[in-house]
Design a protein around this motif. Structure first.
Motif: not given
Length: 421
Positions: A113-131
């Motif tokens: 989050f500090d290095d890249y912001g929330p974008r990559y975390l949200l994309i990966a988190g959405t996939f893993l949570h739903i899967f």
């Protein structure tokens, strides 16, 4: 104004030469300097973008912490259905590991989050949570449920568990209270859905319906949640996670949250099963989770707004003490329906305040550029199963230890003097 910019320049130069947070000689004065600098540039104090980020962060809390808040419903359901051949303590490893994996990724997600912001975390988190949830819906055995619900889905929830810390300063408590209220809303909506859908469509489609709701909210969060400041990529160093612990106040804060959260999640896990063990009807017992989370909506908003005026640490200490007293003084000796229902309602208020004040206090003890890493360092709380009676006593004792350490943290930060901290 020139004095403020001069203070900002001197502060930036000092931080470049020393990676530690505000000087420890006078933490309160350092905090005032830091807030003055942040008010000049780092914080717009609201605005459409900031409030949209709050809405996105609220959706993230709804689908992550809000989903985890229903673990008590699953604990009771698994005991009486597909995992009835297992002991309650064996089954409790599922919600226990679910909480663990949601928080255990905090250090990693904070750094990203500090290095890249929330974008990559949200994309990966959405996939893993739903899967993970979709796979849970077709799971039949203990290990399948454990891996899909407690590991995969919870890891995804960990990645989207990222509130909008950097959009407010003066109204930080109120804003984070609104964000944290998302978990309370999730904790009301999800149990109601599960309780009413299970007898109608079965376990599989109940989980899928919840997953589709989570997907819709996460798609909104992916567009709404942005970082207020431009992320600055820095070299991955283990020292970045350990360095904050050199500060006495932050080290005490980390230990206090460790103990308090460890004890606080005991009621979330066992309140439904404990109520049924004491004779409450299963249908009524399942709604204890709804009651707890409904009242926590009040606990996660009103105390935060008050904390902005009288001090976040001061309110945290009061609510921590109340949580300890409720567990040991009300829930532990309870055996009838009425006291357990009253406990659920009051515990929702006190624990809700404790949960929502945690990120605000992490931010208060941190520089803006280090909020992600420091929050991840703090939120590393274990969660272990056990028998009902032992677990209740254990939870209340650890909440009390955490509250005592809250007091110690405040003293280390500003001393004994009364102040709005």
């Amino acid at each position: 104004m020139d004095d403020i910019f001069r203070t900002s320049s001197e502060h930036t130069s000092k931080m470049e030469n020393n990676d530690t947070s505000p000087p420890q000689e006078d933490p309160a004065k350092a905090l005032q300097t830091e807030e003055q600098v942040q008010q000049v540039d780092a914080y717009p104090e609201g605005g459409p973008t900031a409030w949209l980020a709050v809405a996105g962060a609220t959706a993230c809390l709804f689908v992550s912490f809000g989903w985890v808040n229903v673990i008590g419903v699953f604990q009771e359901y698994y005991q009486s259905h597909q995992l009835r051949d297992y002991s309650p303590s064996d089954i409790a490893w599922i919600p226990s590991l679910q909480i663990f994996f949601m928080f255990a990724g905090g250090i990693f997600t904070g750094k990203v989050f500090d290095d890249y912001g929330p974008r990559y975390l949200l994309i990966a988190g959405t996939f893993l949570h739903i899967f993970g949830l979709m796979m849970t819906s077709i799971s039949k055995t203990y290990y399948q449920i454990l891996l899909n619900q407690a590991v995969c889905s919870a890891t995804g929830a960990s990645l989207v568990f990222s509130p909008a810390f950097s959009s407010f300063l003066k109204k930080r408590g109120a804003a984070l209270g609104i964000v944290a209220a998302g978990s309370s809303l999730g904790g009301v909506v999800f149990p109601a859905l599960i309780i009413n859908l299970l007898p109608r469509v079965g376990f599989g489609w109940t989980i899928r319906c919840c997953a589709f709701l989570i997907l819709a909210l996460l798609l909104f969060a992916n567009f709404a949640l942005t970082s207020r400041i431009k992320p600055q990529k820095r070299k991955m160093e283990f020292a970045a996670f350990v360095r904050p612990l050199r500060e006495p106040a932050f080290a005490l804060w980390t230990v206090s949250v460790f103990f308090f959260y460890w004890g606080m999640f005991i009621p979330f896990t066992f309140i439904v099963a404990d109520a049924t063990a004491h004779g409450m009807s299963p249908h009524l017992a399942q709604y204890l989770v709804c009651i707890l989370n409904a009242t926590s909506l009040f606990g996660r908003t009103v105390p935060n707004a008050i904390a902005d005026k009288v001090g976040h640490f001061n309110i945290m200490i009061v609510m921590g003490a109340l949580t300890s007293i409720l567990i040991l003084g009300l829930w532990l000796p309870s055996s009838g329906n009425a006291p357990i229902i009253v406990f659920a309602a009051l515990f929702g208020v006190s624990s809700g305040a404790g949960i929502s004040l945690t990120p605000a206090l992490c931010a208060k003890l941190s520089l803006i550029r280090d909020i992600g890493v420091r929050t991840g360092t703090v939120l590393q709380s274990p969660h272990l199963p056990g028998s009902f009676t032992n677990a209740i006593a254990f939870g209340g004792t650890f909440c009390a230890i955490g509250t005592i350490l809250f007091v110690a943290t405040r003293i280390a930060f500003v001393g004994w003097k009364p102040a709005k901290i």
